[in-house]
Enzyme design. Structure first.
Site, PDB file in Angstrom:
ATOM      1  N   LYS A  31       9.151  -2.940 -17.782  1.00 26.87           N
ATOM      2  CA  LYS A  31       9.197  -1.520 -17.434  1.00 26.87           C
ATOM      3  C   LYS A  31       8.908  -1.332 -15.949  1.00 26.87           C
ATOM      4  O   LYS A  31       7.905  -1.829 -15.437  1.00 26.87           O
ATOM      5  CB  LYS A  31       8.128  -0.758 -18.224  1.00 26.87           C
ATOM      6  CG  LYS A  31       8.579  -0.285 -19.580  1.00 26.87           C
ATOM      7  CD  LYS A  31       7.437   0.350 -20.327  1.00 26.87           C
ATOM      8  CE  LYS A  31       7.727   1.792 -20.678  1.00 26.87           C
ATOM      9  NZ  LYS A  31       6.729   2.372 -21.564  1.00 26.87           N
ATOM     10  N   ILE A  32       9.803  -0.617 -15.288  1.00 27.89           N
ATOM     11  CA  ILE A  32       9.647  -0.283 -13.863  1.00 27.89           C
ATOM     12  C   ILE A  32       9.801   1.231 -13.738  1.00 27.89           C
ATOM     13  O   ILE A  32      10.758   1.809 -14.263  1.00 27.89           O
ATOM     14  CB  ILE A  32      10.726  -0.986 -13.007  1.00 27.89           C
ATOM     15  CG1 ILE A  32      10.524  -2.505 -13.046  1.00 27.89           C
ATOM     16  CG2 ILE A  32      10.695  -0.481 -11.560  1.00 27.89           C
ATOM     17  CD1 ILE A  32      11.584  -3.295 -12.283  1.00 27.89           C
TER      18      ILE A  32
END
Length: 366
Positions: free
Chosen positions: A142-143
């Site tokens: 997740k970014i």
């Protein structure tokens, strides 16, 4: 007996992922049961979820004691704990990943440190480290979809990582995220590297939009639109998705096996007690999308959900709602910017608390 209402959502082309993880749900077989009985097809985590898991149980104490024997920082200890959980969940979800269309689902998401939300290079470095540490084809890193996150997303995709873009609130930023995804795939394809095993979702946060906008609607005499702005935004995002992933530019990548970056609906629990607790889930069921929901929302939907494909209903109304609030002087761009800043803060605070909990546990054993 009527078939499971959560499972029925899958009939309309939407995948339900669970927005929760801890060791207990993995070790007791509860997650396996949710996969088998409710048709849960993925898992998402975030710093707040891990903070609750680690602070509220003794399940992690022995590992914290073991990991703290070296010279690891509290953050490194945390990622050691998180990576263990994510690996177990990836193995549990692997049969879903290996189904008919390999890689359509079965993903487990692990987020980079929230302290890196505005640090492009730091995000790229940690995303690559976490990808290697988990070493499972069905992990998603997740970014956050912040402005500094965009080049990190593009780079990670070009390196072959699965990416869950988090903290999206605005339509312009969402479109920029699709650009980062497509550009990353193009970069990779130009090097002659495969792009058919890469998966990505763009996580649009919903109920938080209404929490901020609804009081403004009351002030402007538009109280009848309460609880509708987030849904209208999501419907417009889906229009963007359909447009972006049907261009000639996209078709060239699809011919090489690339799959569209799906929209994921996040923050789908109703924050306003006046709303039905399944409101956001019901409104946005539609093909080729994902909805990640907390356990209590999943249980509520299983009990009294009403599955039907509604995402493309009343698109004209969605456009009108956004035009009305703009005409009333509500600046949706300012709202989404504020939500992004608050979102970063909402992940930073539990992460700080989490690191302190690890520090406290270390001092107990040392």
């Amino acid at each position: 007996m009527a078939s499971n209402k959560v499972k029925q959502i899958h009939d309309f082309g939407q995948s339900i992922w669970l927005d929760f993880i801890d060791r207990k749900i993995i070790n007791t077989g509860e997650l396996k049961k949710l996969v088998e009985e409710d048709g849960v097809r993925g898992v998402t985590s975030n710093p707040a979820i891990f903070e609750k898991a680690i602070s509220s149980s003794s399940d992690y104490d022995a590992d914290i004691s073991e990991l703290s024997k070296g010279d690891k920082t509290n953050e490194e200890i945390f990622f050691g704990l998180a990576v263990s959980d994510i690996k177990l969940a990836c193995d549990l979800l692997r049969p879903v990943y290996d189904e008919e269309v390999v890689g359509a689902d079965g993903y487990v998401s692990l987020e980079v440190s929230p302290f890196l939300a505005l640090d492009t290079e730091g995000t790229i470095k940690q995303a690559l480290e976490l990808w290697k540490a988990v070493d499972k084809p069905n992990v998603m890193i997740k970014i956050p979809g912040t402005e500094p996150g965009l080049p990190a997303i593009q780079k990670a995709i070009s390196e072959g990582l699965n990416i869950n873009v988090t903290l999206l609130f605005g339509l312009d930023r969402y479109e920029a995220v699709t650009e980062a995804y497509i550009s990353g795939l193009e970069e990779r394809a130009e090097k002659g590297l495969p792009i058919d095993k890469i998966s990505s979702v763009a996580s649009f946060f919903l109920s938080r939009i209404d929490v901020l906008v609804d009081p403004m609607l009351d002030e402007k005499g538009l109280g009848e639109l309460k609880g509708e702005v987030a849904i209208a935004s999501a419907k417009k995002a889906y229009e963007i998705y359909k447009r972006v992933f049907s261009t000639d530019r996209w078709k060239k990548l699809a011919d090489k096996g690339a799959v569209p970056q799906r929209l994921l609906w996040a923050s789908t629990s109703s924050k306003n007690p006046a709303f039905k607790d399944t409101k956001y889930v019901e409104a946005l069921i539609g093909p080729d999308t994902v909805d990640t929901i907390p356990l209590e929302t999943l249980e509520a939907y299983r009990d009294h959900g009403d599955p039907a494909s509604r995402l493309e209903d009343d698109l004209d109304t969605a456009t009108e709602i956004l035009e009305k609030i703009k005409a009333a002087g509500i600046d949706i761009d300012a709202v989404t910017k504020q939500l992004e800043e608050e979102g970063i803060d909402k992940f930073n605070k539990p992460f700080e608390k989490l690191l302190q909990a690890i520090e406290d546990q270390k001092s107990k054993v040392n």
